[in-house]
Structure formats: structure tokens, C-alpha cells
Design a protein around this motif. Structure first.
Motif, PDB file in Angstrom:
ATOM      1  N   GLU A 155       0.825  -1.208   0.000  1.00  0.00           N
ATOM      2  CA  GLU A 155       0.000   0.000   0.000  1.00  0.00           C
ATOM      3  C   GLU A 155       0.860   1.260   0.000  1.00  0.00           C
ATOM      4  OE1 GLU A 155      -3.107   0.115  -0.554  1.00  0.00           O
ATOM      5  OE2 GLU A 155      -3.539  -2.035  -0.391  1.00  0.00           O
ATOM      6  N   ALA A 158       2.093   1.674  -3.414  1.00  0.00           N
ATOM      7  CA  ALA A 158       1.007   2.092  -4.299  1.00  0.00           C
ATOM      8  C   ALA A 158       0.772   3.591  -4.227  1.00  0.00           C
ATOM      9  CB  ALA A 158      -0.269   1.335  -3.951  1.00  0.00           C
ATOM     10  N   ARG A 159       0.676   4.135  -3.014  1.00  0.00           N
ATOM     11  CA  ARG A 159       0.362   5.565  -2.924  1.00  0.00           C
ATOM     12  C   ARG A 159       1.510   6.434  -3.426  1.00  0.00           C
ATOM     13  NH1 ARG A 159      -0.093   3.734   2.431  1.00  0.00           N
ATOM     14  NH2 ARG A 159       1.653   4.258   3.804  1.00  0.00           N
ATOM     15  N   ALA A 162       1.673   6.178  -7.382  1.00  0.00           N
ATOM     16  CA  ALA A 162       0.653   7.057  -7.965  1.00  0.00           C
ATOM     17  C   ALA A 162       1.081   8.519  -7.884  1.00  0.00           C
ATOM     18  CB  ALA A 162      -0.683   6.851  -7.252  1.00  0.00           C
ATOM     19  N   PRO A 211       0.738  -1.789  -6.519  1.00  0.00           N
ATOM     20  CA  PRO A 211       1.268  -0.511  -7.020  1.00  0.00           C
ATOM     21  C   PRO A 211       0.982  -0.276  -8.503  1.00  0.00           C
ATOM     22  CG  PRO A 211       2.903  -1.645  -5.680  1.00  0.00           C
ATOM     23  CD  PRO A 211       1.813  -2.628  -5.951  1.00  0.00           C
ATOM     24  N   GLN A 213      -1.716  -1.288 -10.093  1.00  0.00           N
ATOM     25  CA  GLN A 213      -3.105  -0.839 -10.152  1.00  0.00           C
ATOM     26  C   GLN A 213      -3.189   0.650  -9.827  1.00  0.00           C
ATOM     27  OE1 GLN A 213      -4.495  -3.878  -7.349  1.00  0.00           O
ATOM     28  NE2 GLN A 213      -5.853  -4.686  -8.932  1.00  0.00           N
ATOM     29  N   ALA A 214      -2.413   1.088  -8.844  1.00  0.00           N
ATOM     30  CA  ALA A 214      -2.405   2.507  -8.480  1.00  0.00           C
ATOM     31  C   ALA A 214      -1.815   3.354  -9.600  1.00  0.00           C
ATOM     32  CB  ALA A 214      -1.611   2.705  -7.189  1.00  0.00           C
ATOM     33  N   ALA A 218      -3.684   6.258 -11.711  1.00  0.00           N
ATOM     34  CA  ALA A 218      -3.112   7.602 -11.768  1.00  0.00           C
ATOM     35  C   ALA A 218      -2.845   8.056 -13.196  1.00  0.00           C
ATOM     36  CB  ALA A 218      -1.819   7.655 -10.958  1.00  0.00           C
TER      37      ALA A 218
END
Length: 517
Positions: A155, A158-159, A162, A211, A213-214, A218
Motif C-alpha cells: 500500500e 502504491a500511494r 501514484a 502498485p 493498479q495505483a 493515476a
């Protein structure tokens, strides 16, 4: 002059499409005639490395000359910031890398860093960056990802992936999130061999794909494939060559179990050992395109016209033999041209100057400083002794870019003594003598020990342990992945070896800046 002669004119659409999907490098700080010739014949991208960069003025002149032959040209660079820099290979990066940004865990700051890096690239005429690294570094002994990853938490990765994509693309530079479907759980460097990740699909979806998917959410303009085997997905073909990975997982709609990605899919460098030594470059190129890749990265190592023509002709032969559908090739070429048009349009309008100060501010926040109870670690104020320990860098990082704090301290304190220590000097038979030498040479001086991924190298850990035992007042600077327990009177983890990370560490060593304890 090329030793390969095309059998049909370069104006032939099949040959044009075959050239369009290649993303080759070249040698020199000016465009070679063969590159300009192939740009006119349909080449849709070129790739820049440190060998092509002297300074920003020269780089701007180079990109203008390239774009004069093709206004929609994708000009790529492998500029991750941090340890992997081509823009500032001679000095070290002005921006910290992913691990430092992940350690801070402020997505707004990550977005700012990527935006300012993007502005620097855009100002030099670069419109396509093979970054960010979206891999989850779940294996701390990974030989090729490490500090290039935002961390080991999906997670968190991922953030920040993005945020990095958003920041870079806000500056008009296309992001290329890599290395799909995730290179973080490997123990083999795919530059040299073919890594195998033996996990089930549930683990892959819960960890490595998050990540990506993020990144897709984005709006990442490109995704780079990994030269890795994941038997749970495809027991026969590496991800770069696998329709199951590229078509059924990356491209397919979420309703069908895929990620629904519709942007450009580019291979990792096709000359890397994982492909070249197993399938061959030409065969690998045909298989990658047939599997769903839209562009083929080449030229980090093989940067000549013969390589480009060999790959072009392999693609043409693959189409004529019925092994690569001509419509698939045309679709891939169209995707390259579409992104090239985006790059041209994005370059129009005002270009703000990059704020270089944001990099050092971020590097300061990434520091983790531990002061040992009961030990005195006064600021370095005169002529220290600095010993730096590093093993061979991986190919992605390269051996050109300086790292560490020795040079910075020597600039501040004339008379500073420095020494670089290699594994060859620290064999079990030589260890006692080496430690004795270092302790003797450092007598009467503050001792600063600089390491990079100490947890990965038994020799480095052994020397470090012995030196700290002999000199409990030593300061230790870890500029790689900080997996070992902090040692020394003062321990600084920089989370990367970018120049700004070294500067931030020196500020703490000299008492100029109070970092997080």
C-alpha cells in the motif's frame, strides 16, 4: 556504414512500423547520422543514458536535433532519481530516490519531487521517463531493486507510485511504471539471468500488483515489463514474452481478471541476459510484440545501428512468417505514435523552472538517526578519517556515479583522510590486518564509516562490527537498504546514495542540521 542492407525501401509501411516500436540508445553527445536517418524512416523513440549527457545545455541541443527529424519523437531516459540517475551521473542526483520518499511517507512530497524532476527533464527536451519503479521490495536481499523501491509494503508503494506518476506527468513527461508484474521478490538480477518468483496468484494480487493498479489509476502513460518467470502465471515464458501476463493480466478488463491497462507497454531492455541468453534478442523481440508489448527497449548496452537493423529485420521476418500478426504490429506502432503526439502537445506552453531545493529538503526528512546511549558523538569539526565500503554496484545503478560522504567532508575539512575498502581486502584471512590498518590510520581523528547495503555482504558486516568494537565513538552512515541493527555512537540511515542524501548526512555529522532521532 551498416553491414546490413534492407531488402526493401525504408518507406515500406511494414519496415516503418518495425522501426517505430524500437526504443534504441546510441553513443555520443550529438545524434549519429544513422539515428537521424532512421528517424526519417519511421523510428519512433530514442533512449538516452549518461553517455549522452554532458550538461543541460548540451542535452537540450541534442534533443532539439533529434526532434527536428521527428516532432512526435519519444525521447526516453532512465532517470529514477536517487541511485539511478542519467541526468546527473557525474555528480549524483539532486533528488532522493524511492526508498527515501517511502521512508518519509508523504505522498505530497513525492509528487513534488517527481514534478520538479519532470520539469528538469522537460526543460532539456526529454518527454518520456522509464520511471517510477513500482516494485514492492519484499526480498531485502534483492540484488537489483533495493533502494529503487518505495519499500516492502504494497500500500505504501502504491500511494507513492501514484504520486510519482502524477507529479512527473504534470510536468509534461510520460511516466513508465516498472517492472510489471513486479521484480521485488527476486534473488537474481535479470541483467544477468532469469529470475523465478514462485508465488501463487493470490500473493501476486495482494502484493506485487497493488502498485501497478495505483499507477494505472493515476494515468501512467507506459508500463515496463519485467524479465522474470512467474510459474503461477506462465510456466514456460517470462513476463515480457507472455501473452498470459501482458494480454490476459495487464490488458484484460477488470471484469475478466485483468488490470484494464490501455496505455503503452514497453519491454525492459531486450539485450539483458534474462532474454538475450535464453531466447535471443531477435526472437525475444518478436515474442514480446506478439504477446502484447508495444515497444522494445534496447541500447543500454548494444547501442549501434546493426542492433537496430537486426531487430527491425527480425520483426519484419516474424510478420512475413506469420509468427507476428501485422495488425498487432500496426497497433503497437500506433500506440507509440499516440504517446509521441501527447509528448509534443505537452511540451507546448509555459515551462516553469525546476525547484532544485525540494530534493535536499526531502533528503533531510528521509534521514533516520540513532545515537547510542552512553556514547559521545560530537560533531565532525576537523580532518576526519572516512572509510567507505561498497560491493560491485548493479548494472542499473552503474559504476559512474559518485556516492558517499568522503568527498563532501574532504571539501569542508582539508586534510581529511579517505579510503575505499573492497571485498578483496576483507577476506577472513586478511580481516584482522585490515581492521588494524584502518584503526591505526584513523588514530586521533573522528572515524566515519560509510556502507551501502551492509546486510547483504558478510564481509562488510564483519569489518563494520570489528571497527565499531575497536572505535565505539565511530559514526556509521548506511546509504543503502537499512536492514541491519544500527551500530556506532551515531548511526545515520539515508535510504539511498543520491548526492542530496550524502549532503543531508554531512549536515548531521557536522552538527549543522538536527535530523529525526
Amino acid at each position: 556504414m551498416s553491414i546490413l542492407v534492407p531488402t526493401v525501401p525504408d518507406s515500406d509501411q511494414l519496415h516503418r512500423d518495425a522501426l517505430t516500436v524500437l526504443q534504441p540508445g546510441f553513443v555520443g553527445t550529438e545524434p549519429p547520422p544513422w539515428v537521424l536517418r532512421h528517424l526519417a524512416a519511421g523510428l519512433g523513440s530514442v533512449a538516452l543514458f549518461d553517455r549522452n549527457v554532458v550538461d543541460l545545455d548540451q542535452l537540450s541541443a541534442l534533443t532539439r536535433a533529434l526532434r527536428a527529424e521527428n516532432p512526435d519523437l519519444l525521447i526516453a531516459i532512465d532517470e529514477e532519481s536517487g541511485d539511478v540517475t542519467r541526468l546527473e551521473a557525474g555528480s549524483g542526483s539532486s533528488w532522493p530516490g524511492n526508498l527515501a520518499l517511502g521512508a518519509i511517507d508523504d505522498p505530497a512530497l513525492t509528487r513534488d519531487v517527481a514534478r520538479e524532476l519532470g520539469r528538469a527533464l522537460a526543460a532539456a527536451g526529454v518527454n518520456y521517463n522509464w520511471a517510477p519503479t513500482a516494485d514492492v521490495n519484499s526480498n531485502p536481499r534483492n540484488p537489483v531493486i533495493g533502494v529503487r523501491s518505495f519499500g516492502a509494503d504494497p500500500e505504501l508503494c502504491a500511494r507513492h507510485t501514484a504520486a510519482w506518476v502524477e507529479g512527473l506527468q504534470s510536468a509534461g513527461v510520460a511516466a513508465c511504471s516498472k517492472h510489471f508484474p513486479g521484480h521485488g521478490d527476486t534473488a537474481v538480477d535479470s541483467h544477468h539471468g532469469l529470475p523465478v518468483i514462485d508465488v501463487d496468484l493470490d500473493v501476486l494480487r495482494a502484493r506485487d500488483l497493488i502498485p501497478f493498479q495505483a499507477a494505472i489509476a493515476a494515468g501512467t502513460k507506459a508500463v515496463m515489463t519485467a524479465h522474470i518467470m512467474i510459474p503461477a502465471l506462465d510456466p514456460k515464458l517470462p513476463a515480457t514474452l507472455s501473452p498470459t501476463v501482458l494480454r490476459d493480466l495487464l490488458r484484460a478488463a477488470p471484469a475478466d481478471g485483468g488490470l484494464g491497462y490501455q496505455g503503452l507497454i514497453v519491454s525492459d531492455a531486450i539485450e539483458m541476459g534474462a532474454i538475450a541468453d535464453t531466447f535471443g534478442m531477435g526472437e525475444g523481440t518478436v515474442l514480446a510484440l506478439a504477446a502484447g508489448a508495444d515497444a522494445i527497449c534496447v541500447g543500454g548496452g548494444l547501442a549501434d545501428e546493426e542492433t537496430v537493423l537486426m531487430l527491425r529485420d527480425a520483426i519484419v521476418a516474424g510478420v512475413r512468417a506469420g509468427r507476428l500478426d501485422e495488425e498487432r504490429l500496426a497497433d503497437a506502432a500506433a500506440r507509440v505514435r499516440t504517446l509521441g503526439s501527447w509528448g509534443r502537445i505537452s511540451a507546448q506552453g509555459e515551462r516553469p523552472e525546476p525547484d532544485l531545493a525540494v530534493g535536499l529538503r526531502a533528503a533531510r526528512r528521509a534521514l533516520r538517526v540513532v545515537r547510542a546511549p552512553g556514547r559521545v558523538a560530537p560533531p565532525v569539526s576537523e580532518r576526519p578519517y572516512v572509510a567507505s565500503f561498497s560491493d560491485e554496484p548493479n548494472i542499473a545503478v552503474g559504476d559512474v556515479t559518485p556516492w558517499g560522504v568522503a568527498g563532501m567532508l574532504a571539501d569542508r575539512f582539508p586534510g581529511t583522510r579517505t579510503r575505499e575498502v573492497s571485498a578483496a581486502e576483507a577476506t577472513p584471512e586478511l580481516l584482522d590486518a585490515l581492521v588494524g590498518e584502518l584503526v591505526a590510520e584513523a588514530e586521533g581523528r573522528r572515524l566515519v564509516l560509510v556502507v551501502r547495503d551492509a546486510h547483504r555482504y558478510a564481509w562488510m558486516s564483519a569489518v563494520l562490527s570489528r571497527l565499531v568494537a575497536a572505535r565505539p565513538d565511530a559514526a556509521v552512515v548506511e546509504m543503502g537498504l537499512p536492514q541491519s541493527e544500527p551500530v556506532g555512537a551515531l548511526h545515520i540511515a539515508t535510504h539511498g546514495a543520491a548526492r542530496v542524501c550524502g549532503l543531508a548526512a554531512v549536515e548531521v555529522l557536522t552538527g549543522q542540521y538536527g535530523a529525526i532521532a
